[in-house]
Scaffold this active site. Sequence first.
Site: not given
Length: 291
Positions: A96, A171, A239
């Site tokens: 990701t 995502k 993150k």
Amino acid sequence: MKVSFIGLGVMGYPMAGHLVKAGFEVCVFNRTTEKAQRWANEYAGQYAESVAECVKDADVVAVCVGNDDDVRQMTTAEQGAIASMKSGSVLVDHTTTSATLAEELGAACESAGIRFMDAPVSGGQAGAENGVLTIMCGGDAQTFDALQPLFDAYGKSSVLMGDVGQGQRAKMVNQVCIAGVLTGLSEGLLLAQKSGLDIPSLVDCLKNGAAGSWQMENRAKTMDKDQYDFGFAIDWMIKDLGFCLDEAQKQGIELPLTLQSIERYRALSESGEGRSDTSVLFKAVRADAHK
């Protein structure tokens, strides 16, 4: 099809294992060589002590590491994968990352005469171990179709979302939704506890109705018991939500609930919960409710 897999964390380790079980010839690389050796012994696969050695004969190179800089180190750096991959092979990034990095990798691969697919996954450690991940892809349709045998090995669903970068943007939406669902679930669970409701019975009652969600079915009962050790650490969620907020800024919009969620996660991390599962958000919601 020869496959190289770079990164043997809680996701990559079982994903690479599923490829062996599906009949692929797999070579792995991990920065901690001992883990690569352990994987090779467990799955009767191969390991390499350098990225270049790992990828030189591969038809597909899959990467699943930590963050943008980790991906760059494994791919575009002087000793990274792209420099040693053969012409016409495919680089797949399951990490990701930011959409900007995906586009950067796409350009680097095109210059090197190889193909690229950004393909972040959702489903957590359990999804990786059980081979039922959701894979969100960005790239061209021909490459996506060619990768289906790979994705079928460790995924339940793979969807082409558009050009390179769109997999990562999908995502981001996934992570925004998870944070929102967990916020609502936390407040509902707190009300249920204070009202004296039996939580297992409540979950069984609600999970198949309009309030049902993966988070409710898989995390509500453990949240009720203050159990948060399930693989996807909140330091990674911080993150990921950072990417979401950066992308929102580029699109000229605000995401207030996402901003609230990342602030709560940061506070939890600073208090020592950095390795806890995302459902630990319940602790922050509970604390805020009693202020």
